[in-house]
Motif scaffolding. Structure first.
Motif, PDB file in Angstrom:
ATOM      1  N   ASP A 125      -6.048   3.247  -7.331  1.00 15.86           N
ATOM      2  CA  ASP A 125      -6.608   3.441  -5.989  1.00 15.86           C
ATOM      3  C   ASP A 125      -6.373   2.266  -5.060  1.00 15.86           C
ATOM      4  O   ASP A 125      -6.761   2.316  -3.892  1.00 15.86           O
ATOM      5  CB  ASP A 125      -8.117   3.701  -6.079  1.00 15.86           C
TER       6      ASP A 125
ATOM      7  N   PRO B 244       0.396   5.768  -2.397  1.00 15.41           N
ATOM      8  CA  PRO B 244       0.420   6.006  -3.843  1.00 15.41           C
ATOM      9  C   PRO B 244       1.699   6.711  -4.275  1.00 15.41           C
ATOM     10  O   PRO B 244       2.185   7.611  -3.598  1.00 15.41           O
ATOM     11  CB  PRO B 244      -0.783   6.915  -4.082  1.00 15.41           C
TER      12      PRO B 244
ATOM     13  N   HIS C 167      -0.514   9.432  -8.289  1.00 11.70           N
ATOM     14  CA  HIS C 167      -1.245  10.609  -7.796  1.00 11.70           C
ATOM     15  C   HIS C 167      -1.456  11.611  -8.928  1.00 11.70           C
ATOM     16  O   HIS C 167      -2.553  12.111  -9.139  1.00 11.70           O
ATOM     17  CB  HIS C 167      -0.480  11.247  -6.636  1.00 11.70           C
TER      18      HIS C 167
ATOM     19  N   ARG D 136      -4.168  10.602 -11.720  1.00 12.23           N
ATOM     20  CA  ARG D 136      -5.595  10.473 -11.395  1.00 12.23           C
ATOM     21  C   ARG D 136      -6.497  11.448 -12.165  1.00 12.23           C
ATOM     22  O   ARG D 136      -7.584  11.056 -12.584  1.00 12.23           O
ATOM     23  CB  ARG D 136      -5.800  10.590  -9.889  1.00 12.23           C
TER      24      ARG D 136
ATOM     25  N   LEU E 218      -9.011  17.176  -8.883  1.00 11.98           N
ATOM     26  CA  LEU E 218      -7.679  16.574  -8.729  1.00 11.98           C
ATOM     27  C   LEU E 218      -6.634  17.351  -9.513  1.00 11.98           C
ATOM     28  O   LEU E 218      -5.520  17.564  -9.034  1.00 11.98           O
ATOM     29  CB  LEU E 218      -7.708  15.112  -9.178  1.00 11.98           C
TER      30      LEU E 218
ATOM     31  N   PHE F  30      -3.461  19.230  -7.873  1.00 16.79           N
ATOM     32  CA  PHE F  30      -2.127  18.843  -8.315  1.00 16.79           C
ATOM     33  C   PHE F  30      -1.390  20.044  -8.911  1.00 16.79           C
ATOM     34  O   PHE F  30      -0.205  20.227  -8.695  1.00 16.79           O
ATOM     35  CB  PHE F  30      -2.239  17.711  -9.327  1.00 16.79           C
TER      36      PHE F  30
END
Length: 157
Positions: free
Chosen positions: A80, A91, A96, A99, A129, A133
């Motif tokens: 982060d 990032p 990414h 995470r 997340l 994604f």
């Protein structure tokens, strides 16, 4: 070869991978020692991806769940950009995409420490997340399955 060259590019990821093999083979102390040396070598201005991965594996090499939590928190901070490193940059795709795993690791740490509410917070973040994604066409089944297993475990408490 200079120290700077040794800690750049794929050479660092190769070292991380080789040390992870030691860890998975059961040589936790040697892996921990090598990851700690790499962490120091990378320093606070090291590449965020490398720092994140080193801290992530350092967490897995810990015997004490409190130490594991500290290293997992460092991994997330590196990802982060909150650890003073270069993470404030845009990032990378790797960071990414990693995470969900970072939050999953934190959730598991909090379960080990008997802190189910903190575990649920990070598990929720991992799920959100991962889902975002996955919508982009990415995401590993292992992470999804691990999220589901931990959700079921927490639901049973």
């Amino acid at each position: 070869m200079t120290e700077q060259q040794e800690t750049s590019g794929d050479a660092v990821m190769t070292r991380i991978g080789q040390t992870a093999i030691l860890l998975h083979a059961g040589d936790r102390q040697e892996a921990r020692s090598r990851f700690e040396a790499l962490w120091e070598e990378l320093g606070p201005q090291g590449d965020p991806w490398h720092r994140c991965m080193a801290a992530h594996y350092l967490a897995a090499a810990q015997d004490d769940p409190r130490d594991e939590l500290l290293w997992d928190l460092r991994a997330l901070a590196a990802a982060d950009g909150r650890d003073g490193g270069r993470g404030g940059e845009r990032p990378s795709a790797e960071l990414h995409g990693f995470r969900p795993s970072l939050h999953l690791g934190l959730a598991a740490d909090y379960v080990k420490l008997g802190r189910p509410e903190a575990a649920r917070i990070h598990l929720g973040r991992a799920r959100a997340l991962y889902d975002a994604f996955a919508e982009q066409g990415h995401g590993g089944l292992g992470v999804r399955d691990a999220i589901r297993r931990l959700e079921a475990r927490l639901a049973g408490e």
